[in-house]
Design an enzyme around this catalytic site. Structure first.
Site, PDB file in Angstrom:
ATOM      1  N   GLY A   1       0.867  -1.064  -0.092  1.00 17.11           N
ATOM      2  CA  GLY A   1       0.019   0.138   0.136  1.00 17.11           C
ATOM      3  C   GLY A   1       0.921   1.165   0.012  1.00 17.11           C
ATOM      4  O   GLY A   1       1.967   1.257   0.496  1.00 17.11           O
TER       5      GLY A   1
ATOM      6  N   GLN B   1       2.815   9.804   1.205  1.00 14.71           N
ATOM      7  CA  GLN B   1       4.261   9.280   1.476  1.00 14.71           C
ATOM      8  C   GLN B   1       5.269   9.610   0.430  1.00 14.71           C
ATOM      9  O   GLN B   1       6.251   9.481   0.481  1.00 14.71           O
ATOM     10  CB  GLN B   1       4.154   7.769   1.641  1.00 14.71           C
ATOM     11  CG  GLN B   1       3.323   7.095   2.776  1.00 14.71           C
ATOM     12  CD  GLN B   1       3.154   5.733   3.007  1.00 14.71           C
ATOM     13  OE1 GLN B   1       2.023   5.311   2.148  1.00 14.71           O
ATOM     14  NE2 GLN B   1       4.240   5.101   3.394  1.00 14.71           N
TER      15      GLN B   1
ATOM     16  N   CYS C   1       5.636  -0.339   7.454  1.00 14.34           N
ATOM     17  CA  CYS C   1       5.292   0.799   6.787  1.00 14.34           C
ATOM     18  C   CYS C   1       6.683   1.278   5.899  1.00 14.34           C
ATOM     19  O   CYS C   1       7.554   1.073   6.185  1.00 14.34           O
ATOM     20  CB  CYS C   1       4.978   1.955   7.551  1.00 14.34           C
ATOM     21  SG  CYS C   1       4.434   3.501   6.713  1.00 14.34           S
ATOM     22  N   LEU C   2       6.272   1.355   4.423  1.00 11.20           N
ATOM     23  CA  LEU C   2       7.348   2.036   3.916  1.00 11.20           C
ATOM     24  C   LEU C   2       8.015   3.257   4.234  1.00 11.20           C
ATOM     25  O   LEU C   2       9.336   3.606   3.778  1.00 11.20           O
ATOM     26  CB  LEU C   2       6.929   2.287   2.062  1.00 11.20           C
ATOM     27  CG  LEU C   2       6.404   0.949   1.556  1.00 11.20           C
ATOM     28  CD1 LEU C   2       6.125   1.320   0.082  1.00 11.20           C
ATOM     29  CD2 LEU C   2       7.646  -0.096   1.494  1.00 11.20           C
TER      30      LEU C   2
ATOM     31  N   HIS D   1      -4.545   1.876   7.413  1.00 16.11           N
ATOM     32  CA  HIS D   1      -3.278   1.979   7.467  1.00 16.11           C
ATOM     33  C   HIS D   1      -2.834   3.361   6.573  1.00 16.11           C
ATOM     34  O   HIS D   1      -2.244   4.439   6.875  1.00 16.11           O
ATOM     35  CB  HIS D   1      -2.188   0.998   7.219  1.00 16.11           C
ATOM     36  CG  HIS D   1      -0.854   1.384   7.286  1.00 16.11           C
ATOM     37  ND1 HIS D   1      -0.030   0.964   8.475  1.00 16.11           N
ATOM     38  CD2 HIS D   1      -0.015   2.216   6.313  1.00 16.11           C
ATOM     39  CE1 HIS D   1       1.071   1.591   8.085  1.00 16.11           C
ATOM     40  NE2 HIS D   1       1.118   2.166   7.045  1.00 16.11           N
ATOM     41  N   GLU D   2      -3.149   3.128   5.213  1.00 22.97           N
ATOM     42  CA  GLU D   2      -3.001   4.171   4.396  1.00 22.97           C
ATOM     43  C   GLU D   2      -3.842   5.351   4.421  1.00 22.97           C
ATOM     44  O   GLU D   2      -3.507   6.823   4.331  1.00 22.97           O
ATOM     45  CB  GLU D   2      -3.346   3.758   2.689  1.00 22.97           C
ATOM     46  CG  GLU D   2      -2.341   2.526   2.728  1.00 22.97           C
ATOM     47  CD  GLU D   2      -1.002   2.718   2.713  1.00 22.97           C
ATOM     48  OE1 GLU D   2      -0.343   3.825   2.845  1.00 22.97           O
ATOM     49  OE2 GLU D   2      -0.126   1.747   3.167  1.00 22.97           O
TER      50      GLU D   2
ATOM     51  N   HIS E   1      -2.252   7.728   6.769  1.00 17.69           N
ATOM     52  CA  HIS E   1      -1.245   8.640   6.245  1.00 17.69           C
ATOM     53  C   HIS E   1      -2.057  10.107   5.689  1.00 17.69           C
ATOM     54  O   HIS E   1      -1.470  10.764   5.797  1.00 17.69           O
ATOM     55  CB  HIS E   1      -0.608   7.805   5.271  1.00 17.69           C
ATOM     56  CG  HIS E   1       0.479   6.971   5.756  1.00 17.69           C
ATOM     57  ND1 HIS E   1       1.669   7.528   6.293  1.00 17.69           N
ATOM     58  CD2 HIS E   1       0.336   5.627   5.590  1.00 17.69           C
ATOM     59  CE1 HIS E   1       2.424   6.479   6.275  1.00 17.69           C
ATOM     60  NE2 HIS E   1       1.765   5.159   6.057  1.00 17.69           N
TER      61      HIS E   1
END
Length: 167
Positions: A46, A51, A92-93, A134-135, A138
């Site tokens: 994702g 991000q 997470c990235l 989660h996204e 962000h």
């Protein structure tokens, strides 16, 4: 297509609340394609526009085992279904190398626009529900490390800052 730079915690730009997308056009679809390329290359499941330092309410994800089910959510809105929550080990990235357990609603209802700009609704559970929540966090300027203790969050921040200084 292009691979975009992914912002890393504690970059303050990750705390910016994303603005709604007004128009789904070719420029937005190019961003979507670039985000997919970036996400798959990372590799991740994702990626929120926040991000990659684009503060618009857009996210892409693909929770399939083979990476062949890309999904686009523009201006997503979620509502929990029921009161059941489940712990899930999240990474997470933007917080590379760290995983923490986060408790989230197990099932959600989501409304969004798709890549074509058309509205859709769906229910999600399991990994898809976790990834969406989660996204969307962000897009709201929130990270999964906000769900852990202040002490853990500070430890993660210090380790990432040290890695970033030596990169």
């Amino acid at each position: 297509m292009a691979i975009l730079e992914i912002l890393e915690f504690p970059d303050p730009r990750l705390r910016t609340v994303a603005k709604p997308v007004d128009t789904v056009d070719d420029a937005l679809r190019k961003l979507i394609d670039d985000m997919f390329e970036t996400m798959y290359a990372a590799p991740g499941i994702g990626l929120a526009a926040s991000q990659v330092n684009v503060h618009r309410r857009l996210l892409v994800l693909d929770v399939s085992d083979d990476g062949d089910q890309p999904m686009v959510f523009i201006n997503p809105e979620i509502t929990p279904i029921g009161t059941d929550t489940k712990p899930y080990d999240e990474g997470c990235l933007s917080v590379p190398g760290f995983h923490e357990t986060v408790e989230r609603p197990d099932r959600i209802h989501v409304r969004a626009l798709g890549r074509d700009g058309q509205p859709f609704e769906m229910e999600a559970g399991g990994l898809l529900a976790v990834c969406l929540q989660h996204e969307i966090d962000h897009l709201d300027g929130k990270l999964f490390v906000d769900y852990v203790s202040r002490l853990k969050r500070e430890r993660i921040r210090k380790k990432l800052e040290k890695i970033q200084r030596h990169a």
